[in-house]
Design an enzyme around this catalytic site. Structure first.
Site, PDB file in Angstrom:
ATOM      1  N   ALA A  37       8.938  -7.390   2.333  1.00 47.97           N
ATOM      2  CA  ALA A  37       9.103  -8.399   3.382  1.00 47.97           C
ATOM      3  C   ALA A  37      10.089  -9.501   2.990  1.00 47.97           C
ATOM      4  O   ALA A  37      10.205 -10.505   3.677  1.00 47.97           O
ATOM      5  CB  ALA A  37       7.754  -9.007   3.736  1.00 47.97           C
ATOM      6  N   HIS A  81       2.687  -8.872  -8.157  1.00 50.41           N
ATOM      7  CA  HIS A  81       1.845  -8.008  -7.290  1.00 50.41           C
ATOM      8  C   HIS A  81       1.984  -6.510  -7.549  1.00 50.41           C
ATOM      9  O   HIS A  81       2.725  -5.819  -6.873  1.00 50.41           O
ATOM     10  CB  HIS A  81       1.989  -8.354  -5.808  1.00 50.41           C
ATOM     11  CG  HIS A  81       3.379  -8.559  -5.261  1.00 50.41           C
ATOM     12  ND1 HIS A  81       4.427  -7.725  -5.522  1.00 50.41           N
ATOM     13  CD2 HIS A  81       3.852  -9.513  -4.424  1.00 50.41           C
ATOM     14  CE1 HIS A  81       5.496  -8.144  -4.867  1.00 50.41           C
ATOM     15  NE2 HIS A  81       5.166  -9.243  -4.202  1.00 50.41           N
ATOM     16  N   ARG A 115      10.369  13.516 -15.993  1.00 54.43           N
ATOM     17  CA  ARG A 115       9.774  12.377 -15.294  1.00 54.43           C
ATOM     18  C   ARG A 115      10.229  11.057 -15.910  1.00 54.43           C
ATOM     19  O   ARG A 115      10.161  10.901 -17.131  1.00 54.43           O
ATOM     20  CB  ARG A 115       8.255  12.479 -15.319  1.00 54.43           C
ATOM     21  CG  ARG A 115       7.763  13.513 -14.352  1.00 54.43           C
ATOM     22  CD  ARG A 115       6.294  13.862 -14.484  1.00 54.43           C
ATOM     23  NE  ARG A 115       6.007  14.980 -13.564  1.00 54.43           N
ATOM     24  CZ  ARG A 115       6.218  16.265 -13.863  1.00 54.43           C
ATOM     25  NH1 ARG A 115       6.672  16.609 -15.047  1.00 54.43           N
ATOM     26  NH2 ARG A 115       5.964  17.199 -12.972  1.00 54.43           N
ATOM     27  N   ASP A 174      -7.003  -8.356  -1.486  1.00 54.74           N
ATOM     28  CA  ASP A 174      -7.524  -8.677  -0.145  1.00 54.74           C
ATOM     29  C   ASP A 174      -8.178  -7.465   0.517  1.00 54.74           C
ATOM     30  O   ASP A 174      -8.646  -7.557   1.649  1.00 54.74           O
ATOM     31  CB  ASP A 174      -6.403  -9.241   0.750  1.00 54.74           C
ATOM     32  CG  ASP A 174      -5.334  -8.216   1.074  1.00 54.74           C
ATOM     33  OD1 ASP A 174      -5.257  -7.178   0.379  1.00 54.74           O
ATOM     34  OD2 ASP A 174      -4.557  -8.449   2.023  1.00 54.74           O
ATOM     35  N   GLY A 175      -8.195  -6.318  -0.175  1.00 56.86           N
ATOM     36  CA  GLY A 175      -8.817  -5.122   0.386  1.00 56.86           C
ATOM     37  C   GLY A 175      -7.847  -4.262   1.172  1.00 56.86           C
ATOM     38  O   GLY A 175      -8.110  -3.079   1.401  1.00 56.86           O
ATOM     39  N   ASP A 233      -1.084 -14.167  -2.411  1.00 58.59           N
ATOM     40  CA  ASP A 233       0.222 -13.903  -1.773  1.00 58.59           C
ATOM     41  C   ASP A 233       0.112 -14.265  -0.285  1.00 58.59           C
ATOM     42  O   ASP A 233       0.698 -13.603   0.575  1.00 58.59           O
ATOM     43  CB  ASP A 233       0.644 -12.437  -1.967  1.00 58.59           C
ATOM     44  CG  ASP A 233       2.110 -12.180  -1.661  1.00 58.59           C
ATOM     45  OD1 ASP A 233       2.848 -13.153  -1.380  1.00 58.59           O
ATOM     46  OD2 ASP A 233       2.528 -11.012  -1.668  1.00 58.59           O
ATOM     47  N   ALA A 248       3.308  -7.850   4.643  1.00 57.87           N
ATOM     48  CA  ALA A 248       4.186  -9.030   4.540  1.00 57.87           C
ATOM     49  C   ALA A 248       3.447 -10.195   3.904  1.00 57.87           C
ATOM     50  O   ALA A 248       3.794 -11.350   4.113  1.00 57.87           O
ATOM     51  CB  ALA A 248       4.696  -9.405   5.920  1.00 57.87           C
TER      52      ALA A 248
HETATM   53 ZN   LIG Z   1       6.499 -10.321  -3.098  1.00 52.39          ZN
END
Ligand SMILES: [Zn+2]
Length: 404
Positions: free
Chosen positions: A141, A216, A231, A252-253, A278, A327
Site C-alpha cells: 500500500a 511486518h 532455491r 490483528d487476525g 500498523d 493497507a
Molecule cells: Zn508497511
C-alpha cells in the site's frame, strides 16, 4: 502525586503477582509486589481483579481516530495518541509513508514539535520513516509513484533536520541502501528491512551494514524462489532463521492466520518478535472508505471462506479498493494481545511481553519502559479478563479510564 493500584493481577511481564500492588510516585514506578507493611502510601485505586501490565508500546502506527500522521499537524498526532491510548498504548512511533519528500518533511516537523510540546496521552517516542526507499515489487500500500533510491543528500538533510527519527524502514538491496544502514547505525536509529525483495545473501550484507529489525513479517517481503533447480531464500526465510534479526507481527487476525503467527514464534521465540498495529486512520472507527498516503482504502470485516479462522464482529482491516492487498490495520494494541492469547494460544504473560518489553528492547528503551519495576517510567495498562482496557497511565498520569 502518589498512586497506589491494589487488588489486581500484576504482569511484570516476567511473572504474575496475584493480589499485587503497584505504587507510582510522580513519573516513576516506586513499588511492585504484594501487600505488606513496607508498601509506600498513596491515593488508592482498587482495580478489582483486573490485570495491570506495563503500557503497550506500538512501534508502527500510521493513524487512528480518523487521522493520519501524514497530515502533519499536532491535532492529528493528539487524536491518534488518544485513540490508541484507549487500546492500552502508552508509547508509540508515528509512522510516515512513501510520499514526495516535502510531505514527509512536513509530517516529521510535526512529530518533532509534538515531542517538544509533549502530547496529552500516549507518549510520542519519535518517528518511524517507512519509505520512500522501498522496492517497487514489494510496495503493497506504499504509493509506488513516489518510491526512490536512497540519496545521501536527501536523507542526510532529513536526519539532520528531524532528530525525532528513531526508526527507518528500507529495502537494503537498493543501490545506496547499505550506506544508509551504516549511517542509521552511527546515529543510533533502528534500521529495519522493509518492503524488500532482498535475497538471503543480501540480508546478510544488510545485517553487516547495521540492519537489525524486519518490518511486518510476511507483508511486503520476498520469499523463496527458484533459479533453475536451486532455491534462493528471501527476506521471509532469512527473518525466520537468523537470530540476529528481530521482527514484528501485525497480529490483528487478518494479516496473518494463527498458523503463520505460530510458525514465526516457533522459529524466533517470543523474545525476538513484537506485535505492532500498523494502524491507519480507521483504528478506533468502523468500516468505510478512507485515504492513506493518497491511496483510497476500504475497511471491512469480510474474510474469504477458505481462511483459517472466523473473526469476531468488529474485527476490521484496511485493504486497497481492489482488495488485492492489505493497507494497514484498524486495530489497537489490546486486540493484538487478545489475539495472541485467543487465536495463537500463547500464555497471557508471553503475549503481554510481546507488546511491552520486547518492543522497548528493540527500540533500545528497555532500561526505562516495558517493565513494571521500581525506577521505570510509570506507563501502565489495566485490562479485564475479556481484554477491555479499563485504565491507561502514561508517566504517572491517568490518560484514559473507563468503568472499573
Ligand atoms: Zn508497511
Amino acid at each position: 502525586m502518589t498512586l497506589k493500584l491494589t487488588d489486581g493481577t500484576v504482569i511484570t511481564p516476567f511473572r504474575t503477582i496475584e493480589q499485587g500492588v503497584v505504587v507510582i510516585e510522580g513519573h516513576q514506578i516506586a513499588y511492585v509486589g504484594t501487600k505488606n507493611s513496607n508498601v509506600p502510601k498513596g491515593q488508592k485505586i482498587e482495580i478489582n481483579g483486573c490485570y495491570v501490565s506495563p503500557g503497550f508500546i506500538d512501534i508502527h502506527v500510521h493513524g487512528g481516530g480518523g487521522h493520519d500522521v501524514m497530515e502533519g499537524t499536532l491535532d492529528a498526532l493528539d487524536t491518534i495518541a488518544q485513540t490508541h491510548a484507549k487500546g492500552g498504548t502508552t508509547a508509540w512511533l508515528a509512522t510516515t509513508v512513501t510520499a514526495p519528500i516535502d510531505e514527509i518533511a512536513h509530517a516529521l516537523h510535526a512529530i518533532n514539535q509534538g515531542m517538544i510540546a509533549g502530547l496529552e496521552s500516549a507518549k510520542l517516542l519519535g518517528a518511524h520513516v517507512e519509505g520512500p526507499y522501498l522496492h517497487p515489487d514489494q510496495a503493497g500500500a506504499q504509493n509506488p509513484v513516489h518510491l526512490r533510491l536512497p540519496d545521501p543528500r536527501e536523507y542526510f538533510l532529513l536526519l539532520d533536520r528531524f532528530p525525532c527519527t528513531r526508526r527507518v524502514s528500507v529495502a537494503p538491496e537498493l543501490p545506496g541502501a547499505l550506506e544508509l544502514g551504516n549511517e542509521l547505525r552511527k546515529r543510533g536509529i533502528l534500521a529495519s528491512i522493509g518492503h524488500s525483495n532482498a535475497s538471503y545473501a543480501e540480508v546478510l550484507k544488510a545485517i553487516e551494514a547495521g540492519f537489525s529489525h524486519v518490518t511486518h513479517i510476511y507483508s511486503g517481503m520476498s520469499s523463496v524462489h527458484r533459479v533453475s533447480a536451486y532455491r534462493i531464500p528471501g527476506v521471509l526465510e532469512a527473518t525466520l532463521v537468523l537470530d540476529e534479526l528481530t521482527t514484528e507481527m501485525i497480529a490483528d487476525g487478518h494479516h496473518l492466520p494463527p498458523s503463520l503467527m505460530r510458525l514465526v514464534l516457533k522459529a524466533k521465540g517470543t523474545n525476538q518478535v513484537c506485535v505492532v498495529t500498523d494502524a491507519i486512520a480507521a483504528a478506533g472507527l468502523g468500516p468505510g472508505q478512507y485515504q492513506i498516503g493518497g491511496l483510497d482504502v476500504i475497511v471491512e470485516d469480510v474474510v474469504p471462506d477458505e481462511y483459517e479462522v472466523k473473526l469476531g464482529p468488529g474485527s476490521y482491516v484496511a485493504k486497497l479498493v481492489d482488495r488485492s492487498a492489505f493497507a494497514g490495520s484498524a486495530a489497537t494494541m489490546i486486540m493484538l494481545v487478545r489475539n495472541l492469547v485467543n487465536l495463537v494460544g500463547l500464555p497471557l504473560l508471553e503475549a503481554v511481553k510481546m507488546a511491552t518489553w520486547v518492543p522497548a528492547r528493540i527500540l533500545g528503551l528497555s532500561t526505562e519502559r516495558g517493565l513494571l519495576a521500581p525506577g521505570f517510567k510509570a506507563d501502565l495498562t489495566v485490562f479485564d479478563e475479556n481484554f477491555n482496557v479499563k485504565m491507561t497511565i502514561v508517566e504517572g498520569k491517568i490518560v484514559y479510564r473507563s468503568e472499573l
